[in-house]
Design an enzyme around this catalytic site. Structure first.
Site, PDB file in Angstrom:
ATOM      1  N   GLN A   8     -16.909  37.100 -28.592  1.00  0.00           N
ATOM      2  CA  GLN A   8     -18.196  37.866 -28.489  1.00  0.00           C
ATOM      3  C   GLN A   8     -19.263  36.987 -29.099  1.00  0.00           C
ATOM      4  OE1 GLN A   8     -18.983  40.242 -26.689  1.00  0.00           O
ATOM      5  NE2 GLN A   8     -17.165  41.277 -26.561  1.00  0.00           N
ATOM      6  N   TYR A  37      -5.090  41.751 -23.238  1.00  0.00           N
ATOM      7  CA  TYR A  37      -6.091  40.907 -22.937  1.00  0.00           C
ATOM      8  C   TYR A  37      -6.833  40.733 -24.234  1.00  0.00           C
ATOM      9  CZ  TYR A  37      -5.454  43.015 -18.313  1.00  0.00           C
ATOM     10  OH  TYR A  37      -4.937  43.470 -17.177  1.00  0.00           O
ATOM     11  N   GLU A  58      -2.336  37.705 -24.101  1.00  0.00           N
ATOM     12  CA  GLU A  58      -3.566  36.979 -23.312  1.00  0.00           C
ATOM     13  C   GLU A  58      -3.218  36.321 -22.323  1.00  0.00           C
ATOM     14  OE1 GLU A  58      -6.895  35.685 -21.943  1.00  0.00           O
ATOM     15  OE2 GLU A  58      -6.953  37.529 -23.413  1.00  0.00           O
ATOM     16  N   ASP A 107      -8.874  45.320 -23.511  1.00  0.00           N
ATOM     17  CA  ASP A 107     -10.203  44.669 -23.355  1.00  0.00           C
ATOM     18  C   ASP A 107     -10.053  43.820 -21.968  1.00  0.00           C
ATOM     19  OD1 ASP A 107     -12.838  44.008 -23.473  1.00  0.00           O
ATOM     20  OD2 ASP A 107     -12.596  42.936 -25.455  1.00  0.00           O
ATOM     21  N   CYS A 134     -16.588  45.568 -20.312  1.00  0.00           N
ATOM     22  CA  CYS A 134     -17.990  45.052 -20.084  1.00  0.00           C
ATOM     23  C   CYS A 134     -18.277  45.268 -18.941  1.00  0.00           C
ATOM     24  CB  CYS A 134     -17.926  43.490 -20.618  1.00  0.00           C
ATOM     25  SG  CYS A 134     -16.884  42.670 -19.374  1.00  0.00           S
TER      26      CYS A 134
END
Length: 178
Positions: A8, A37, A58, A107, A134
């Site tokens: 981020q 993730y 991931e 996420d 998002c």
């Protein structure tokens, strides 16, 4: 962070996002948390002090390399990270080896979760899922699929880039009592 690792960029609001995620997870110190993730491990590392164990997964190996370094630099010893496609890794054998999840934090990228992963989450039936997104449109699609076993308890958008339309949306799902 390496060039293939996502992080981020608005770190101030990133911390706010992670605090909401941690609050929604409601950890007491005894939970096994799966961070799907996980990127560079930032959410898993952030919640690790309130968890028994964190398992991060991931796709991008370089991000996992960064997650391992981040955990070491933050003296986090109860988090482990695995590189690979989430839908290939989280199978029955993986859960048997690492423990059933008490909380799943997911996420995913803008495309949302793969339908096979949603099916696996329904099969596993963790008591709580904290879904960070998002992209509210793909999150809504995934929530509709998870509705077969979960109820939305809380929703909290976090404004990541003021004066733009970009937000992260955090949703707490609790398993229905059948």
């Amino acid at each position: 962070m390496g060039p293939k690792s996502f992080f981020q960029t608005n770190t101030y609001q990133g911390e706010a996002l992670y605090k909401v995620t941690r609050e929604f997870a409601g950890l007491t110190g005894s939970e096994v948390v799966y961070d799907l993730y996980c990127g560079t491990g930032s959410i898993g590392i952030f919640v690790s002090r309130q968890a028994k164990k964190v398992i991060g997964i991931e796709l991008i190996k370089e991000a996992i390399d960064d997650a391992i370094i981040n955990a070491e630099q933050n003296n986090v010893t109860n988090a482990t990270f695995y590189a690979g496609d989430v839908i290939d890794i989280v199978d029955d054998a993986f859960f048997a080896k690492h423990g059933a999840p008490d909380v799943i934090i997911t996420d995913p990228p803008r495309a949302g979760m793969h339908e096979k992963l949603v099916e696996k989450l329904l099969e596993v039936g963790a008591p709580k899922i904290v879904y960070v997104s998002c992209n509210p449109a793909t999150q809504a699609r995934d929530l509709a699929l998870l509705d077969a076993m979960y109820s939305v308890e809380k929703v909290q958008p976090v404004d990541m880039f003021p004066h733009t339309h970009h937000i992260e949306n955090v949703v707490l799902l609790k398993k229905d009592n059948f």
